[in-house]
Write an enzyme that holds these catalytic residues in place. Structure first.
Site, short mmCIF file in Angstrom:
data_model
loop_
_atom_site.label_atom_id
_atom_site.label_comp_id
_atom_site.label_asym_id
_atom_site.label_seq_id
_atom_site.Cartn_x
_atom_site.Cartn_y
_atom_site.Cartn_z
CB CYS A 74 -0.91 0.01 1.23
SG CYS A 74 -1.93 1.49 1.34
CD GLN A 288 -18.25 -10.59 13.32
OE1 GLN A 288 -17.25 -9.96 13.02
NE2 GLN A 288 -18.46 -11.09 14.53
CD GLU A 338 -26.84 -4.61 19.04
OE1 GLU A 338 -26.40 -3.44 18.98
OE2 GLU A 338 -26.10 -5.59 19.24
CG ASP A 386 -19.57 -10.84 18.80
OD1 ASP A 386 -18.50 -10.37 19.23
OD2 ASP A 386 -19.83 -10.92 17.58
CB CYS A 413 -13.15 -7.94 18.61
SG CYS A 413 -13.92 -6.67 19.64
#
Length: 458
Positions: A74, A288, A338, A386, A413
Protein backbone atom coordinates in the site's frame (compact mmCIF):
# COMPACT_ATOMS: atom_id res chain seq x y z
CA UNK A 1 24.51 2.74 31.00
CA UNK A 2 21.86 5.02 32.57
CA UNK A 3 18.26 5.21 31.47
CA UNK A 4 17.98 6.23 27.80
CA UNK A 5 17.03 9.87 27.16
CA UNK A 6 14.53 11.39 24.74
CA UNK A 7 16.12 12.20 21.38
CA UNK A 8 18.83 9.58 21.82
CA UNK A 9 19.77 7.29 18.93
CA UNK A 10 19.86 3.66 20.07
CA UNK A 11 20.51 0.19 18.71
CA UNK A 12 17.82 -2.35 19.62
CA UNK A 13 16.71 -5.87 18.66
CA UNK A 14 12.95 -6.47 18.51
CA UNK A 15 11.87 -9.65 20.28
CA UNK A 16 8.09 -9.34 20.62
CA UNK A 17 4.97 -7.67 19.25
CA UNK A 18 2.69 -5.63 21.54
CA UNK A 19 -1.12 -5.70 21.33
CA UNK A 20 -1.29 -2.56 19.18
CA UNK A 21 1.18 -3.95 16.66
CA UNK A 22 4.30 -2.13 17.90
CA UNK A 23 7.59 -3.99 18.12
CA UNK A 24 9.02 -4.51 21.60
CA UNK A 25 12.75 -4.39 22.34
CA UNK A 26 14.84 -4.10 25.50
CA UNK A 27 18.00 -2.12 26.21
CA UNK A 28 19.59 -3.21 29.50
CA UNK A 29 16.13 -4.13 30.76
CA UNK A 30 14.54 -0.84 29.60
CA UNK A 31 11.52 -1.57 27.37
CA UNK A 32 11.27 0.27 24.06
CA UNK A 33 8.15 0.19 21.85
CA UNK A 34 8.95 0.74 18.17
CA UNK A 35 6.24 1.45 15.61
CA UNK A 36 6.99 -0.69 12.54
CA UNK A 37 9.39 -2.97 14.40
CA UNK A 38 9.07 -6.74 13.83
CA UNK A 39 10.45 -9.54 16.02
CA UNK A 40 13.85 -10.42 14.56
CA UNK A 41 14.64 -6.85 13.41
CA UNK A 42 17.90 -5.22 14.52
CA UNK A 43 17.25 -1.48 14.31
CA UNK A 44 18.70 1.93 14.95
CA UNK A 45 15.92 3.96 16.54
CA UNK A 46 15.35 7.46 17.86
CA UNK A 47 13.72 7.68 21.30
CA UNK A 48 10.67 9.97 20.97
CA UNK A 49 9.31 9.39 24.49
CA UNK A 50 11.28 8.36 27.57
CA UNK A 51 9.26 7.39 30.63
CA UNK A 52 10.47 5.75 33.82
CA UNK A 53 9.67 2.18 32.77
CA UNK A 54 9.45 2.33 28.99
CA UNK A 55 10.07 4.47 25.95
CA UNK A 56 8.63 4.88 22.45
CA UNK A 57 10.87 5.14 19.43
CA UNK A 58 10.77 5.53 15.67
CA UNK A 59 12.97 3.67 13.20
CA UNK A 60 16.00 5.53 11.81
CA UNK A 61 17.48 2.52 10.00
CA UNK A 62 16.86 -1.21 9.63
CA UNK A 63 20.33 -2.62 10.37
CA UNK A 64 19.34 -6.28 9.97
CA UNK A 65 15.78 -7.01 8.77
CA UNK A 66 13.63 -9.66 10.40
CA UNK A 67 13.12 -12.78 8.26
CA UNK A 68 9.39 -11.96 8.52
CA UNK A 69 9.77 -8.50 6.96
CA UNK A 70 8.17 -8.00 3.49
CA UNK A 71 7.47 -5.04 1.23
CA UNK A 72 4.12 -3.40 2.09
CA UNK A 73 2.03 -3.05 -1.11
CA UNK A 74 0.00 0.00 0.00
CA UNK A 75 1.29 3.46 -0.97
CA UNK A 76 -0.06 4.88 2.31
CA UNK A 77 1.58 2.31 4.60
CA UNK A 78 3.36 3.95 7.52
CA UNK A 79 1.38 7.19 7.21
CA UNK A 80 -2.13 5.71 7.45
CA UNK A 81 -3.33 4.58 10.87
CA UNK A 82 -5.12 1.54 9.41
CA UNK A 83 -3.08 -1.57 8.51
CA UNK A 84 -0.04 -1.69 10.77
CA UNK A 85 1.23 -5.14 9.80
CA UNK A 86 1.37 -5.05 5.99
CA UNK A 87 5.16 -5.27 6.23
CA UNK A 88 4.93 -8.61 8.09
CA UNK A 89 4.71 -11.93 6.25
CA UNK A 90 1.14 -13.27 6.67
CA UNK A 91 2.19 -16.58 8.24
CA UNK A 92 4.16 -14.64 10.85
CA UNK A 93 1.17 -12.33 11.49
CA UNK A 94 -0.89 -15.41 12.36
CA UNK A 95 1.80 -16.67 14.73
CA UNK A 96 2.07 -13.33 16.52
CA UNK A 97 -1.70 -13.03 16.90
CA UNK A 98 -2.07 -16.54 18.26
CA UNK A 99 0.72 -15.84 20.76
CA UNK A 100 -1.05 -12.64 21.89
CA UNK A 101 -4.21 -14.60 22.69
CA UNK A 102 -2.19 -17.17 24.66
CA UNK A 103 -0.20 -14.49 26.51
CA UNK A 104 -3.36 -12.56 27.47
CA UNK A 105 -5.11 -15.64 28.82
CA UNK A 106 -2.07 -16.57 30.89
CA UNK A 107 -1.04 -13.12 32.17
CA UNK A 108 -4.38 -11.32 32.49
CA UNK A 109 -6.86 -14.14 33.02
CA UNK A 110 -5.03 -16.06 35.70
CA UNK A 111 -6.34 -19.21 34.06
CA UNK A 112 -4.89 -22.71 34.20
CA UNK A 113 -3.43 -23.88 30.84
CA UNK A 114 -6.14 -23.64 28.18
CA UNK A 115 -6.31 -25.47 24.83
CA UNK A 116 -5.72 -22.88 22.13
CA UNK A 117 -6.70 -24.26 18.75
CA UNK A 118 -4.66 -23.45 15.62
CA UNK A 119 -5.59 -19.99 14.33
CA UNK A 120 -7.94 -19.85 11.32
CA UNK A 121 -6.25 -17.91 8.52
CA UNK A 122 -8.29 -15.65 6.24
CA UNK A 123 -8.79 -16.93 2.67
CA UNK A 124 -8.41 -13.34 1.38
CA UNK A 125 -5.80 -11.09 2.97
CA UNK A 126 -6.74 -8.01 0.87
CA UNK A 127 -10.12 -6.75 -0.33
CA UNK A 128 -11.87 -8.59 2.51
CA UNK A 129 -13.72 -5.78 4.29
CA UNK A 130 -17.43 -5.34 3.55
CA UNK A 131 -17.58 -2.01 5.41
CA UNK A 132 -15.26 1.02 5.45
CA UNK A 133 -15.69 4.39 7.12
CA UNK A 134 -13.86 7.38 5.64
CA UNK A 135 -13.56 10.79 7.31
CA UNK A 136 -14.26 13.95 5.29
CA UNK A 137 -12.00 16.85 6.24
CA UNK A 138 -10.72 20.20 5.03
CA UNK A 139 -6.98 20.76 4.70
CA UNK A 140 -7.27 24.55 4.55
CA UNK A 141 -8.95 27.24 2.43
CA UNK A 142 -6.93 26.58 -0.75
CA UNK A 143 -7.08 22.80 -0.66
CA UNK A 144 -9.83 20.54 -1.96
CA UNK A 145 -11.78 18.24 0.26
CA UNK A 146 -9.98 15.26 1.80
CA UNK A 147 -11.79 11.93 2.03
CA UNK A 148 -9.73 9.32 3.78
CA UNK A 149 -8.41 7.76 6.97
CA UNK A 150 -6.71 9.25 9.99
CA UNK A 151 -2.95 9.47 9.90
CA UNK A 152 -1.08 7.18 12.27
CA UNK A 153 -1.24 8.48 15.85
CA UNK A 154 -2.97 11.66 14.64
CA UNK A 155 -6.65 12.26 15.28
CA UNK A 156 -6.43 15.81 13.91
CA UNK A 157 -5.13 14.91 10.45
CA UNK A 158 -6.84 12.93 7.69
CA UNK A 159 -4.88 11.27 4.90
CA UNK A 160 -6.51 11.55 1.46
CA UNK A 161 -6.96 7.94 0.28
CA UNK A 162 -7.63 7.25 -3.41
CA UNK A 163 -7.74 3.48 -3.04
CA UNK A 164 -7.78 1.24 0.03
CA UNK A 165 -6.47 -2.30 -0.43
CA UNK A 166 -8.70 -3.67 2.32
CA UNK A 167 -11.89 -3.03 0.33
CA UNK A 168 -13.04 -4.26 -3.07
CA UNK A 169 -12.49 -2.40 -6.32
CA UNK A 170 -16.26 -1.80 -6.38
CA UNK A 171 -16.01 0.08 -3.07
CA UNK A 172 -12.92 1.94 -4.29
CA UNK A 173 -14.92 3.10 -7.33
CA UNK A 174 -17.68 4.37 -5.01
CA UNK A 175 -15.09 6.20 -2.90
CA UNK A 176 -13.66 7.88 -6.01
CA UNK A 177 -17.07 8.88 -7.41
CA UNK A 178 -18.33 10.28 -4.11
CA UNK A 179 -15.15 12.35 -3.67
CA UNK A 180 -15.48 13.73 -7.21
CA UNK A 181 -19.11 14.67 -6.53
CA UNK A 182 -18.26 16.44 -3.26
CA UNK A 183 -15.48 18.47 -4.88
CA UNK A 184 -17.42 19.32 -8.09
CA UNK A 185 -20.41 20.54 -6.08
CA UNK A 186 -18.28 22.64 -3.71
CA UNK A 187 -19.53 20.84 -0.61
CA UNK A 188 -17.76 21.71 2.63
CA UNK A 189 -16.28 19.52 5.36
CA UNK A 190 -17.59 19.83 8.91
CA UNK A 191 -15.21 21.67 11.24
CA UNK A 192 -15.50 20.49 14.83
CA UNK A 193 -14.14 23.71 16.35
CA UNK A 194 -16.60 26.02 14.58
CA UNK A 195 -19.42 23.47 14.04
CA UNK A 196 -19.60 24.74 10.45
CA UNK A 197 -19.52 22.74 7.23
CA UNK A 198 -21.65 19.84 5.97
CA UNK A 199 -19.81 16.57 5.29
CA UNK A 200 -18.54 14.39 8.17
CA UNK A 201 -18.11 10.78 7.01
CA UNK A 202 -18.50 8.57 3.95
CA UNK A 203 -19.41 5.00 4.90
CA UNK A 204 -19.38 2.21 2.31
CA UNK A 205 -20.84 -1.29 2.69
CA UNK A 206 -21.39 -4.27 0.42
CA UNK A 207 -22.97 -7.69 0.60
CA UNK A 208 -20.32 -10.19 -0.45
CA UNK A 209 -22.91 -12.89 -1.07
CA UNK A 210 -25.26 -10.57 -2.99
CA UNK A 211 -22.96 -7.95 -4.64
CA UNK A 212 -25.22 -5.16 -3.34
CA UNK A 213 -23.49 -1.92 -2.32
CA UNK A 214 -24.49 0.88 0.08
CA UNK A 215 -23.23 4.45 0.40
CA UNK A 216 -24.02 6.40 3.57
CA UNK A 217 -23.05 10.08 3.72
CA UNK A 218 -22.98 11.40 7.28
CA UNK A 219 -23.67 15.14 7.45
CA UNK A 220 -24.05 17.80 10.14
CA UNK A 221 -27.48 18.91 8.87
CA UNK A 222 -30.17 17.66 6.45
CA UNK A 223 -28.98 18.40 2.90
CA UNK A 224 -31.29 16.31 0.74
CA UNK A 225 -31.37 18.69 -2.24
CA UNK A 226 -27.55 19.06 -2.28
CA UNK A 227 -26.92 15.30 -2.10
CA UNK A 228 -29.88 13.93 -4.08
CA UNK A 229 -27.97 13.88 -7.43
CA UNK A 230 -25.24 11.74 -5.82
CA UNK A 231 -27.41 8.60 -5.98
CA UNK A 232 -27.63 8.73 -9.77
CA UNK A 233 -23.92 9.38 -10.14
CA UNK A 234 -23.01 6.40 -7.96
CA UNK A 235 -25.44 4.03 -9.69
CA UNK A 236 -24.08 5.08 -13.10
CA UNK A 237 -20.52 4.30 -11.96
CA UNK A 238 -21.32 1.12 -9.97
CA UNK A 239 -24.48 -0.64 -11.16
CA UNK A 240 -24.67 -2.75 -7.96
CA UNK A 241 -25.38 0.37 -5.86
CA UNK A 242 -28.58 -0.66 -4.08
CA UNK A 243 -28.77 1.92 -1.29
CA UNK A 244 -27.71 5.56 -0.92
CA UNK A 245 -28.64 7.21 2.37
CA UNK A 246 -27.76 10.32 4.35
CA UNK A 247 -27.43 10.20 8.13
CA UNK A 248 -27.58 13.49 10.01
CA UNK A 249 -25.37 13.94 13.07
CA UNK A 250 -25.61 17.56 14.29
CA UNK A 251 -23.77 16.81 17.56
CA UNK A 252 -20.14 17.54 18.39
CA UNK A 253 -19.37 13.85 18.91
CA UNK A 254 -17.36 12.55 15.97
CA UNK A 255 -19.37 9.42 15.21
CA UNK A 256 -20.74 8.13 11.92
CA UNK A 257 -24.22 7.51 13.34
CA UNK A 258 -27.06 9.93 12.70
CA UNK A 259 -30.12 10.92 14.70
CA UNK A 260 -32.16 10.87 11.49
CA UNK A 261 -31.80 9.16 8.12
CA UNK A 262 -32.87 10.25 4.64
CA UNK A 263 -33.10 7.91 1.66
CA UNK A 264 -31.39 9.38 -1.40
CA UNK A 265 -31.70 6.41 -3.74
CA UNK A 266 -32.62 2.71 -3.82
CA UNK A 267 -33.53 0.96 -0.54
CA UNK A 268 -32.66 1.84 3.05
CA UNK A 269 -30.67 -1.39 3.39
CA UNK A 270 -28.62 -3.94 1.48
CA UNK A 271 -28.85 -7.71 1.72
CA UNK A 272 -26.12 -10.14 2.68
CA UNK A 273 -26.14 -13.92 2.48
CA UNK A 274 -24.29 -15.93 5.14
CA UNK A 275 -24.71 -19.53 6.29
CA UNK A 276 -27.63 -20.14 3.94
CA UNK A 277 -29.62 -17.22 5.43
CA UNK A 278 -30.41 -13.79 4.02
CA UNK A 279 -29.79 -10.66 6.11
CA UNK A 280 -30.90 -7.06 5.74
CA UNK A 281 -28.17 -4.66 6.82
CA UNK A 282 -28.95 -0.97 7.29
CA UNK A 283 -26.49 1.90 7.64
CA UNK A 284 -26.41 1.98 11.44
CA UNK A 285 -26.53 -1.73 12.24
CA UNK A 286 -23.61 -3.99 13.12
CA UNK A 287 -22.61 -6.85 10.85
CA UNK A 288 -19.27 -8.69 10.88
CA UNK A 289 -16.98 -6.76 8.52
CA UNK A 290 -15.34 -9.84 6.95
CA UNK A 291 -18.16 -11.94 5.47
CA UNK A 292 -16.03 -14.97 4.51
CA UNK A 293 -14.46 -15.29 7.96
CA UNK A 294 -17.79 -14.46 9.66
CA UNK A 295 -19.28 -17.56 8.06
CA UNK A 296 -16.46 -19.68 9.48
CA UNK A 297 -16.78 -17.95 12.87
CA UNK A 298 -20.51 -18.73 12.98
CA UNK A 299 -19.77 -22.40 12.19
CA UNK A 300 -17.41 -22.53 15.19
CA UNK A 301 -20.07 -20.93 17.44
CA UNK A 302 -22.69 -23.47 16.34
CA UNK A 303 -20.28 -26.35 16.93
CA UNK A 304 -19.44 -24.99 20.40
CA UNK A 305 -23.12 -24.49 21.31
CA UNK A 306 -23.77 -28.22 20.68
CA UNK A 307 -27.54 -27.67 20.50
CA UNK A 308 -29.97 -30.60 20.50
CA UNK A 309 -33.17 -28.69 19.68
CA UNK A 310 -34.75 -28.24 23.10
CA UNK A 311 -32.63 -25.42 24.52
CA UNK A 312 -33.46 -21.79 25.25
CA UNK A 313 -30.50 -19.66 24.12
CA UNK A 314 -29.51 -16.07 24.92
CA UNK A 315 -27.55 -14.24 22.20
CA UNK A 316 -26.03 -11.20 23.91
CA UNK A 317 -24.80 -8.24 21.83
CA UNK A 318 -26.72 -9.79 18.94
CA UNK A 319 -26.20 -7.15 16.21
CA UNK A 320 -28.53 -7.78 13.27
CA UNK A 321 -29.26 -11.29 14.55
CA UNK A 322 -26.93 -13.32 12.33
CA UNK A 323 -25.87 -15.71 15.09
CA UNK A 324 -29.36 -15.65 16.67
CA UNK A 325 -31.03 -16.94 13.50
CA UNK A 326 -28.46 -19.69 12.99
CA UNK A 327 -28.93 -20.76 16.63
CA UNK A 328 -32.74 -20.63 16.27
CA UNK A 329 -32.63 -23.31 13.58
CA UNK A 330 -31.25 -25.74 16.16
CA UNK A 331 -32.94 -24.68 19.43
CA UNK A 332 -36.35 -24.18 21.04
CA UNK A 333 -36.13 -20.38 21.45
CA UNK A 334 -33.55 -17.60 21.15
CA UNK A 335 -33.56 -14.24 22.94
CA UNK A 336 -31.31 -11.73 21.16
CA UNK A 337 -30.24 -8.62 23.09
CA UNK A 338 -28.73 -5.63 21.30
CA UNK A 339 -28.34 -1.95 22.28
CA UNK A 340 -28.85 -0.43 18.78
CA UNK A 341 -32.53 -0.13 17.89
CA UNK A 342 -31.70 -0.09 14.15
CA UNK A 343 -29.96 -3.45 14.50
CA UNK A 344 -32.89 -4.90 16.49
CA UNK A 345 -35.29 -3.76 13.77
CA UNK A 346 -33.03 -5.40 11.16
CA UNK A 347 -32.87 -8.60 13.24
CA UNK A 348 -36.68 -8.82 13.43
CA UNK A 349 -36.92 -8.27 9.66
CA UNK A 350 -34.22 -10.86 9.06
CA UNK A 351 -36.07 -13.43 11.15
CA UNK A 352 -39.29 -12.80 9.20
CA UNK A 353 -37.50 -12.87 5.83
CA UNK A 354 -35.98 -16.27 6.66
CA UNK A 355 -39.23 -17.71 8.04
CA UNK A 356 -37.80 -18.04 11.57
CA UNK A 357 -40.40 -17.48 14.28
CA UNK A 358 -38.67 -18.76 17.44
CA UNK A 359 -36.70 -15.58 18.18
CA UNK A 360 -37.35 -12.60 20.45
CA UNK A 361 -35.18 -9.53 19.93
CA UNK A 362 -34.87 -6.98 22.73
CA UNK A 363 -33.36 -3.48 22.46
CA UNK A 364 -31.26 -2.23 25.36
CA UNK A 365 -27.96 -2.58 27.16
CA UNK A 366 -27.16 -6.14 28.20
CA UNK A 367 -26.44 -5.02 31.78
CA UNK A 368 -30.09 -3.87 32.09
CA UNK A 369 -31.95 -6.34 29.83
CA UNK A 370 -30.28 -9.50 31.14
CA UNK A 371 -31.29 -8.90 34.81
CA UNK A 372 -34.85 -8.13 33.62
CA UNK A 373 -35.04 -11.48 31.78
CA UNK A 374 -33.72 -13.32 34.85
CA UNK A 375 -36.20 -11.46 37.12
CA UNK A 376 -39.03 -12.59 34.81
CA UNK A 377 -37.92 -16.18 35.34
CA UNK A 378 -36.53 -16.67 31.83
CA UNK A 379 -33.65 -19.15 31.91
CA UNK A 380 -31.17 -20.29 29.27
CA UNK A 381 -29.15 -23.45 28.95
CA UNK A 382 -26.73 -21.87 26.45
CA UNK A 383 -25.51 -18.26 26.21
CA UNK A 384 -23.63 -16.83 23.22
CA UNK A 385 -22.02 -13.40 23.69
CA UNK A 386 -20.17 -11.14 21.26
CA UNK A 387 -19.44 -8.00 23.31
CA UNK A 388 -17.65 -4.85 22.06
CA UNK A 389 -13.93 -4.29 22.70
CA UNK A 390 -14.55 -3.27 26.31
CA UNK A 391 -15.95 -6.74 27.03
CA UNK A 392 -18.77 -7.42 29.48
CA UNK A 393 -20.03 -4.74 31.85
CA UNK A 394 -19.38 -6.09 35.39
CA UNK A 395 -23.13 -6.06 36.19
CA UNK A 396 -23.90 -8.08 33.03
CA UNK A 397 -21.16 -10.60 33.84
CA UNK A 398 -22.41 -10.99 37.43
CA UNK A 399 -25.94 -11.63 36.14
CA UNK A 400 -24.62 -14.17 33.63
CA UNK A 401 -22.87 -16.03 36.46
CA UNK A 402 -26.16 -16.03 38.47
CA UNK A 403 -28.06 -17.32 35.43
CA UNK A 404 -25.56 -20.22 35.39
CA UNK A 405 -26.18 -21.63 31.89
CA UNK A 406 -24.61 -25.03 31.20
CA UNK A 407 -22.54 -23.57 28.37
CA UNK A 408 -21.21 -20.15 27.39
CA UNK A 409 -19.71 -19.33 23.99
CA UNK A 410 -17.80 -16.06 24.15
CA UNK A 411 -16.85 -14.31 20.89
CA UNK A 412 -14.24 -11.61 21.46
CA UNK A 413 -12.39 -9.00 19.42
CA UNK A 414 -10.03 -8.09 22.29
CA UNK A 415 -7.76 -10.69 23.95
CA UNK A 416 -7.26 -8.50 27.04
CA UNK A 417 -10.95 -8.18 27.95
CA UNK A 418 -11.56 -11.79 26.89
CA UNK A 419 -8.91 -12.93 29.39
CA UNK A 420 -10.34 -10.72 32.13
CA UNK A 421 -13.91 -11.98 31.63
CA UNK A 422 -12.90 -15.64 31.26
CA UNK A 423 -10.96 -15.32 34.52
CA UNK A 424 -14.07 -13.97 36.28
CA UNK A 425 -16.25 -16.74 34.81
CA UNK A 426 -13.71 -19.38 35.86
CA UNK A 427 -13.93 -18.06 39.43
CA UNK A 428 -17.73 -18.23 39.13
CA UNK A 429 -17.64 -21.97 38.40
CA UNK A 430 -16.83 -22.35 34.69
CA UNK A 431 -14.09 -24.28 32.91
CA UNK A 432 -12.64 -22.88 29.69
CA UNK A 433 -12.67 -25.88 27.34
CA UNK A 434 -10.88 -24.28 24.40
CA UNK A 435 -10.20 -21.00 22.63
CA UNK A 436 -10.21 -20.70 18.83
CA UNK A 437 -8.44 -17.61 17.36
CA UNK A 438 -9.87 -16.43 14.02
CA UNK A 439 -8.05 -13.87 11.85
CA UNK A 440 -10.86 -11.58 10.71
CA UNK A 441 -8.57 -8.62 9.97
CA UNK A 442 -5.32 -9.47 8.13
CA UNK A 443 -2.58 -6.80 8.20
CA UNK A 444 -4.03 -5.20 11.35
CA UNK A 445 -3.20 -6.05 14.98
CA UNK A 446 -6.81 -7.10 15.65
CA UNK A 447 -7.67 -10.71 16.41
CA UNK A 448 -11.02 -12.41 17.03
CA UNK A 449 -11.36 -15.47 19.26
CA UNK A 450 -14.13 -17.88 20.26
CA UNK A 451 -14.05 -19.45 23.74
CA UNK A 452 -16.18 -22.39 24.89
CA UNK A 453 -16.98 -22.61 28.60
CA UNK A 454 -18.76 -25.39 30.51
CA UNK A 455 -20.26 -25.00 33.98
CA UNK A 456 -18.45 -27.25 36.44
CA UNK A 457 -20.93 -29.66 38.01
CA UNK A 458 -20.81 -29.60 41.83
Amino acid sequence: MGRPQRGQSLSVTIDDLAFGGEGVGRIDGYVVFVRGGIPGDHLRVRLDQARARFGRASIEAVLTPSPHRVEAPCQYFGRCGGCRLQHVDYAAQLGFKSKQVADALQRLGGLPPVEIRPILAAPETYGYRNKMEFTVASQGPNHPLTVGLHEAERYDRVLDVDRCLLQSERMNALLDEARRFFVEHGLTAYEQDSSEGLLRFLMLREGRGTDEAMVNVVTSSPAVSELAPLAGRLAARVKETASVVMNVNPKKASVAVGIEEHLLGGRDHIRESVGGLSFQVSANSFFQTNSAQAERLFTIVLEAAALTGGETVFDLYAGTGAISLLLAQRSRWVYGVEVAQAAVDDAARNAAANGIANCTFLAGEVRFVLPELVAQGVTAQVVVADPPRAGFHPKALATLARLAPARIIYVSCNPATLARDLGDLARAGYRVEWVQPVDMFPHTPHIEAVARLERIQT
